[in-house]
Design an enzyme around this catalytic site. Structure first.
Site, short mmCIF file in Angstrom:
data_model
loop_
_atom_site.label_atom_id
_atom_site.label_comp_id
_atom_site.label_asym_id
_atom_site.label_seq_id
_atom_site.Cartn_x
_atom_site.Cartn_y
_atom_site.Cartn_z
N TRP A 155 -6.41 -1.94 7.10
CA TRP A 155 -6.16 -0.65 7.77
C TRP A 155 -6.86 0.44 6.95
CZ3 TRP A 155 -1.65 2.96 6.68
CH2 TRP A 155 -1.50 3.91 7.68
N LYS A 173 6.57 0.98 15.44
CA LYS A 173 6.14 0.16 16.56
C LYS A 173 7.31 -0.60 17.17
CE LYS A 173 1.98 1.05 14.76
NZ LYS A 173 1.49 1.82 13.88
N ALA A 182 4.25 -3.63 9.30
CA ALA A 182 4.30 -2.53 10.28
C ALA A 182 4.56 -3.02 11.70
CB ALA A 182 2.98 -1.75 10.24
N ASP A 214 2.69 -5.06 3.58
CA ASP A 214 2.79 -4.02 4.60
C ASP A 214 3.28 -4.68 5.88
OD1 ASP A 214 2.53 -1.96 6.39
OD2 ASP A 214 0.55 -1.32 5.71
#
Ligand code: LMR
Length: 394
Positions: free
Chosen positions: A127, A243, A210, A208
Site C-alpha cells: 500500500w 471496510k 485492514a 496490517d
C-alpha cells in the site's frame, strides 16, 4: 515561512479519486480507491451499523472524553474479533486509533522510539501509504519480493530468499489477509514457513489487517495473525474497521502490541497511550462505539456477519464472472488468477500505458500499477472491462 516548504508527492490513490470525479463521461467506471460498492455503485451503511447508531443515540449520556487508549469494551471486543483466544490477555496491549492508518502510524512511531535505526521490510509492492509513512518517519526500509508478475500469484521463493536477509530486531510488515494492491495471498503452509523464518531470524512481525472478512471469512482471515501472535514473542497489529464495518469516515482502528509477558505489555500499553496523547490526544469514539455495540449484541452481530458475508461472496462472484468473461474472450485461462485472488483488489498486470489507455478510451479508472477494486464492478460493467482489457493488449 511556509514558502520554503517542498511540495509533497501526491498519493496516487487519492489523485485518481480526483481525476475520476472530474471526468464528465456518464459511463465512467471507478475501480480506484478501496471502498466497497454494491451493484448500484453505492457504499451502503450496513444494517447493524444503522441499528447500533440509533441505539447509541438513544442511550448515550455524555460526550465527555473517553480514555487515552479508547474505551475498554471496544478494545476487548476487537481483541476477540482479531485474536480470538490465540493469545493470553496479559500479553495484549491495545489503543484505539483514528482508522487503520492511525494504527500503522502509531505502530511505526513506537518502533522508532524503541529502535531508531531499525530496518522495516515491506512487500514489493505494498500500500503506497506504508512507504509514505515510513519515509515521513525517516525509518530505514527494504523491500522483499512478493508478487510474481508472470503468474500474478505470490513469489514465494523470492519472498523467502529476500527475508532470509533479515537481521535480529528488524521489522517485517505483512498484510494479514487480502494483500493490497495485488490480491495474491500466502497459503496456510506459506504463512507457517514465513512465521518460522521470522522466528528464526529474531525479527518482529507487524501485521496490517485492514480487510478482515473480505477474503475467506472473518475467522479464516484472522488465522495467520492468530498463528503468528501465538507463535512469536512479540508482534504488532494495525487493524481497521473501515471496510468490514463500512465506517470509513468514522476513522475506527486499533493498534495491538503483543508482548512476551505482563511487564512488557504494561510498558507497551503506557507507550502507546503516550503516543496517542502526543499525536491527537483522545481517539475518536463514535465508530468504536458502534463496533462495540454490534460485537456485544448477539442479534446485531449475527446480522453484521451475515451482511459482511454477502459482501464477501458478492466480490468472489464478481471475480469469477470477470475471469469467465476473459476466458471466453481470450480463449485462454491466463486471467484465472482473478478468481484465485482474495479481497477487494487484484493487480491485473497491465502496464501504466495500458492502464492509461483504458482510462482514456473507456473511462475505466484503476490505479496506475493496474490495481483494480473488484467491488467497483457489476454485471453490466464486467463485459465492458473485459473487452477493454483485451483491447488494451494486457
Ligand atoms: C486503498 O488502498 O484504496 C484504501 O486503503 C484507501 C486508502 O486510504 O488508500
Amino acid at each position: 515561512m511556509f514558502a520554503t516548504l517542498a511540495e509533497q508527492p501526491a498519493d496516487k490513490i487519492l489523485q485518481l479519486m480526483g481525476q475520476y470525479r472530474a471526468d464528465p463521461r456518464a459511463d465512467k467506471i471507478d475501480l480506484g480507491v478501496g471502498v466497497y460498492k454494491n451493484a448500484e455503485g453505492v457504499t451502503p451503511i450496513m444494517r447493524a451499523v444503522k441499528a447500533a447508531e440509533k441505539r447509541w443515540w438513544e442511550t448515550e449520556t455524555t460526550k465527555s472524553y473517553t480514555g487515552l487508549a479508547g474505551e475498554p469494551d471496544y478494545r476487548d471486543a476487537m481483541a476477540g474479533l482479531v485474536l480470538g483466544d490465540a493469545v493470553a490477555a496479559d500479553r495484549i496491549a491495545s489503543v484505539a486509533t483514528p482508522g487503520g492508518t492511525g494504527a500503522v502510524r502509531q505502530a511505526l512511531e513506537m518502533v522508532k522510539m524503541a529502535a531508531p535505526d531499525v530496518t522495516v521490510w515491506v512487500s514489493d509492492p505494498t500500500w503506497p501509504n506504508h512507504l509514505s509513512i515510513l519515509r515521513h518517519l525517516g525509518l530505514k526500509t527494504r523491500m522483499y519480493r512478493y508478487f510474481d508478475a508472470g503468474t500474478r500469484g505470490l513469489d514465494t521463493a523470492g519472498m523467502m530468499e529476500d527475508l532470509a536477509g533479515m537481521q535480529p530486531g528488524d521489522v517485517v510488515l505483512v498484510h494479514g489477509c487480502c494483500h493490497n494492491p495485488t490480491g495474491a495471498n500466502p497459503t496456510a503452509a506459506e504463512w507457517d514457513a514465513l512465521a518460522a523464518l521470522i522466528e528464526a531470524k529474531g525479527a518482529l512481525p507487524m501485521i496490517d489487517l485492514a480487510y478482515q472478512g473480505f477474503g475467506d471469512g472473518l475467522e479464516a482471515d484472522a488465522g495467520p495473525t492468530r498463528m503468528i501472535c501465538a507463535r512469536l514473542p512479540e508482534a504488532l497489529i494495525a487493524a481497521s474497521c473501515s471496510k468490514n464495518f463500512g465506517i470509513y469516515r468514522e476513522r475506527t482502528g486499533i493498534l495491538f502490541s503483543i508482548a512476551d509477558g505482563a511487564k512488557a505489555r504494561d510498558l507497551a500499553q503506557g507507550t502507546m497511550a503516550h503516543l496517542n496523547r502526543q499525536n491527537f490526544s483522545f481517539p475518536p469514539d463514535h465508530g468504536a462505539r458502534l463496533v462495540s455495540v454490534i460485537l456485544g449484541d448477539p442479534a446485531l452481530r449475527a446480522d453484521w456477519e451475515a451482511e459482511l458475508e454477502d459482501v464477501r461472496t458478492g466480490m468472489i462472484a464478481l471475480r469469477e464472472a470477470l475471469a469467465a468473461e476473459l476466458r471466453q474472450l481470450t480463449n485462454s485461462d491466463r486471467f484465472d488468477f482473478l478468481a484465485r485472488h482474495r479481497g477487494m483488489f487484484s493487480r491485473i498486470g497491465a502496464t501504466p500505458e495500458q492502464v492509461a489507455k483504458m482510462r482514456e478510451d473507456h473511462a475505466i479508472y484503476m490505479v496506475g500499477d493496474s490495481r483494480m477494486n473488484i467491488a467497483g464492478l457489476n454485471a453490466r460493467t464486467i463485459p465492458v472491462l473485459a473487452r477493454a482489457i483485451v483491447a488494451a493488449g494486457v
